[in-house]
Design a protein around this motif. Structure first.
Motif, PDB file in Angstrom:
ATOM      1  N   VAL A  20       0.826  -1.207   0.000  1.00  0.00           N
ATOM      2  CA  VAL A  20       0.000   0.000   0.000  1.00  0.00           C
ATOM      3  C   VAL A  20       0.863   1.262   0.000  1.00  0.00           C
ATOM      4  CG1 VAL A  20      -0.305   0.435   2.483  1.00  0.00           C
ATOM      5  CG2 VAL A  20      -2.198   0.881   0.909  1.00  0.00           C
ATOM      6  N   ARG A  26      -0.514   7.746  -2.598  1.00  0.00           N
ATOM      7  CA  ARG A  26      -0.865   7.305  -1.242  1.00  0.00           C
ATOM      8  C   ARG A  26       0.153   7.819  -0.231  1.00  0.00           C
ATOM      9  NH1 ARG A  26      -2.916   2.788  -4.093  1.00  0.00           N
ATOM     10  NH2 ARG A  26      -1.083   1.467  -3.805  1.00  0.00           N
ATOM     11  N   HIS A  57      -7.860   5.522  -2.743  1.00  0.00           N
ATOM     12  CA  HIS A  57      -6.550   5.467  -2.103  1.00  0.00           C
ATOM     13  C   HIS A  57      -6.687   5.447  -0.578  1.00  0.00           C
ATOM     14  CE1 HIS A  57      -3.955   5.666  -5.545  1.00  0.00           C
ATOM     15  NE2 HIS A  57      -4.368   6.860  -5.932  1.00  0.00           N
ATOM     16  N   GLN A  59      -9.215   4.399   1.160  1.00  0.00           N
ATOM     17  CA  GLN A  59      -9.765   3.113   1.567  1.00  0.00           C
ATOM     18  C   GLN A  59      -8.672   2.049   1.630  1.00  0.00           C
ATOM     19  OE1 GLN A  59     -12.780   2.658   2.703  1.00  0.00           O
ATOM     20  NE2 GLN A  59     -12.476   0.477   3.083  1.00  0.00           N
ATOM     21  N   MET A  60      -7.735   2.101   0.700  1.00  0.00           N
ATOM     22  CA  MET A  60      -6.629   1.153   0.720  1.00  0.00           C
ATOM     23  C   MET A  60      -5.740   1.367   1.943  1.00  0.00           C
ATOM     24  SD  MET A  60      -5.480   0.838  -3.284  1.00  0.00           S
ATOM     25  CE  MET A  60      -4.318  -0.478  -2.922  1.00  0.00           C
ATOM     26  N   GLU A  63      -7.691  -0.119   4.826  1.00  0.00           N
ATOM     27  CA  GLU A  63      -7.690  -1.584   4.824  1.00  0.00           C
ATOM     28  C   GLU A  63      -6.339  -2.150   5.257  1.00  0.00           C
ATOM     29  OE1 GLU A  63      -8.913  -2.567   0.897  1.00  0.00           O
ATOM     30  OE2 GLU A  63     -11.036  -2.110   1.261  1.00  0.00           O
ATOM     31  N   ALA A  64      -5.268  -1.393   4.988  1.00  0.00           N
ATOM     32  CA  ALA A  64      -3.937  -1.832   5.406  1.00  0.00           C
ATOM     33  C   ALA A  64      -3.658  -1.508   6.866  1.00  0.00           C
ATOM     34  CB  ALA A  64      -2.876  -1.188   4.521  1.00  0.00           C
TER      35      ALA A  64
END
Length: 221
Positions: A20, A26, A57, A59-60, A63-64
């Motif tokens: 990520v 990001r 971006h 959301q990623m 999630e990470a």
């Protein structure tokens, strides 16, 4: 599950964080969130992204496990999941500059020539305590509201030329922005120098000060 599979599963978790981080936009969002919580709309504008792309971006990052989100009415605000995430970003930058020669070339190309004098954090804090310096925050308003040095005068860089007369002329001005890789303070000092206002820039900024535990003031709003 055997030892190899368990080890692979563990390293896959580490790799998820690395994956990520492997996107410049990001990383820019992490840099912005290092200044404090911010709405998706504000982040999209600051990073030069469309809303849907910015949301994807973010959301990623969530999630990470690197970012958190909260909703206030119709707006969604993001923040870093912890100070250690800001520390990871800071360390990544230092490793890149130390071990990747082109990082320094890119830094110089972005920040411009070494034509501005600098003040380290220890000197700045001593002078701030004595009251013999005007500390100028030139970041955008959302970043200033999320955290700033106590007593800092806030004039965003894009307004500085028109509002320069608001600066007290009794002491030297020290401008600061997001951190060591932020161009705003450099450009502010260049502008002030051109106008005959004695000025230097802070070597560090809000990211480094948060990590070092320097007292930061947050607007009540």
């Amino acid at each position: 599950m055997g030892d190899r599979a368990r080890k692979d599963a563990l390293f896959a978790e580490f790799a998820a964080v690395g994956k990520v981080l492997g996107n410049p936009k990001r990383l820019e969002l992490i840099d912005l969130l290092g200044q404090g919580p911010r709405s998706v709309e504000s982040l999209a504008e600051a990073a030069g992204l469309g809303m849907s792309t910015c949301s994807a971006h973010l959301q990623m990052l969530k999630e990470a496990g690197l970012a958190e989100a909260r909703r206030e009415g119709k707006r969604v605000y993001y923040s870093l999941a912890g100070t250690d995430v800001a520390g990871l970003w800071d360390h990544l930058r230092r490793v890149a500059q130390r071990h990747r020669p082109r990082t320094e070339l890119a830094r110089r190309a972005y920040l411009g020539p070494e034509d501005t004098a600098a003040v380290d954090t220890d000197e700045l804090l001593r002078r701030l305590a004595r009251g013999d310096v005007v500390v100028l925050d030139v970041r955008p308003e959302p970043e200033y509201a999320a955290g700033h040095l106590p007593g800092a005068v806030h004039i965003p860089l894009e307004e500085l030329a028109e509002r320069i007369d608001e600066l007290p002329r009794t002491h030297e001005v020290v401008a600061y922005c997001r951190g060591r890789y932020c161009v705003l303070a450099h450009d502010a000092v260049r502008l002030l120098d051109a106008e005959g206002v004695p000025a230097r820039r802070a070597v560090d900024g809000l990211l480094e000060w948060r990590l070092a535990g320097v007292p930061i003031e947050v607007d009540a709003a």
